[in-house]
Enzyme design. Sequence first.
Site, PDB file in Angstrom:
ATOM      1  N   HIS A 150      15.216  -7.269  20.832  1.00  0.00           N
ATOM      2  CA  HIS A 150      15.907  -7.821  19.663  1.00  0.00           C
ATOM      3  C   HIS A 150      15.512  -7.018  18.423  1.00  0.00           C
ATOM      4  O   HIS A 150      14.367  -6.586  18.295  1.00  0.00           O
ATOM      5  CB  HIS A 150      15.554  -9.302  19.492  1.00  0.00           C
TER       6      HIS A 150
ATOM      7  N   GLY B 290      22.520 -16.665  17.260  1.00  0.00           N
ATOM      8  CA  GLY B 290      21.297 -17.075  16.581  1.00  0.00           C
ATOM      9  C   GLY B 290      21.489 -18.409  15.885  1.00  0.00           C
ATOM     10  O   GLY B 290      21.446 -19.470  16.513  1.00  0.00           O
ATOM     11  N   GLY B 291      21.718 -18.345  14.577  1.00  0.00           N
ATOM     12  CA  GLY B 291      21.794 -19.545  13.747  1.00  0.00           C
ATOM     13  C   GLY B 291      22.652 -20.671  14.325  1.00  0.00           C
ATOM     14  O   GLY B 291      22.217 -21.836  14.360  1.00  0.00           O
TER      15      GLY B 291
ATOM     16  N   ASN C  91      19.933 -17.873  20.911  1.00  0.00           N
ATOM     17  CA  ASN C  91      18.613 -17.329  20.594  1.00  0.00           C
ATOM     18  C   ASN C  91      18.049 -18.185  19.473  1.00  0.00           C
ATOM     19  O   ASN C  91      18.471 -18.057  18.326  1.00  0.00           O
ATOM     20  CB  ASN C  91      18.748 -15.859  20.152  1.00  0.00           C
ATOM     21  N   TRP C  92      17.130 -19.058  19.850  1.00  0.00           N
ATOM     22  CA  TRP C  92      16.617 -20.013  18.851  1.00  0.00           C
ATOM     23  C   TRP C  92      15.643 -19.361  17.872  1.00  0.00           C
ATOM     24  O   TRP C  92      15.319 -19.948  16.843  1.00  0.00           O
ATOM     25  CB  TRP C  92      15.923 -21.180  19.566  1.00  0.00           C
TER      26      TRP C  92
HETATM   27  C1  PEP Z   1      20.546 -13.039  16.842  1.00  0.00           C
HETATM   28  O1  PEP Z   1      19.501 -13.095  16.225  1.00  0.00           O
HETATM   29  O2  PEP Z   1      20.539 -12.687  18.028  1.00  0.00           O
HETATM   30  C2  PEP Z   1      21.781 -13.390  16.128  1.00  0.00           C
HETATM   31  C3  PEP Z   1      22.918 -12.974  16.611  1.00  0.00           C
HETATM   32  O3  PEP Z   1      21.636 -14.145  14.984  1.00  0.00           O
HETATM   33  P1  PEP Z   1      22.817 -14.807  14.108  1.00  0.00           P
HETATM   34  O4  PEP Z   1      23.821 -15.385  15.065  1.00  0.00           O
HETATM   35  O5  PEP Z   1      22.127 -15.860  13.304  1.00  0.00           O
HETATM   36  O6  PEP Z   1      23.396 -13.722  13.283  1.00  0.00           O
END
Ligand code: PEP
Length: 251
Positions: A96, A235-236, A9-10
């Site tokens: 989300h 995400g990140g 998930n960018w």
């Molecule tokens: C997300 O936003 O779906 C997520 C899991 O972010 P992160 O991996 O950065 O915690």
Amino acid sequence: MRKKIVAGNWKMNTTLQEGVALAKEVNEALKDATPKCDVVIAVPFTHLASINAVIDQNKLGLGAENCADHKSGAYTGEVSAPMVASTGATYVILGHSERRQYYGETSEILKEKVALALENNLTPIFCIGEVLEERENGTYHDVVKKQIEEALFNLSAEDFGKIILAYEPVWAIGTGKTATDEQAEDMHAYIRSVIADRYGKEVAENTSILYGGSCKPSNAAQLFAKPDVDGGLIGGASLDAASFMGIVNAF
Ligand code: PEP
């Protein structure tokens, strides 16, 4: 047999040029690889068509991060499910926590989005998860059950079978604070039992439930080893091809 999936998930990151370059890098890394899971990237609307043109969707699925709750019309600035589908994308993240929190997305709205996504042959990656207060006051099972019931339990068993779920404890998103593998397994098994009560054991067993929240190469293998954790929404760590592939290769 349910699918194992790692989806990126960018969020609101990368310019078009940076995004195309990153997608090419992931696509290249997958070219000669035989990952033990499906791999998907969910990217900004502006990037979809260009990225579709440079990736092999047999190896790397493409999705949007949201879609509108209307099919078309006077909704300035919105992007509809048919528009997303017309780019070549086949997935869409819905519900989300950032959409729920910052853009007021309720279960009623999400119900419409899910219906439109399915109508347009987009596979929803539907996010659920509790905030820190709900984790601490012990209501987290009920909160997640309600999110699923309100937005998804109107679906037929056939349509529910098309949904991918992503359990994302909000306190773990972007915080560096990952749920332990036991916490993730506890919730995933609970979610599966909620699905079984509504749709039966077979549908529940066939539903992929991803974990999301500060998942990275160093903790992915431990999380994915749990029997009810079918992969991750990342995400990140999905913004760096090597990190993302590190998580894919955790399977
Ligand atoms: C997300 O936003 O779906 C997520 C899991 O972010 P992160 O991996 O950065 O915690």
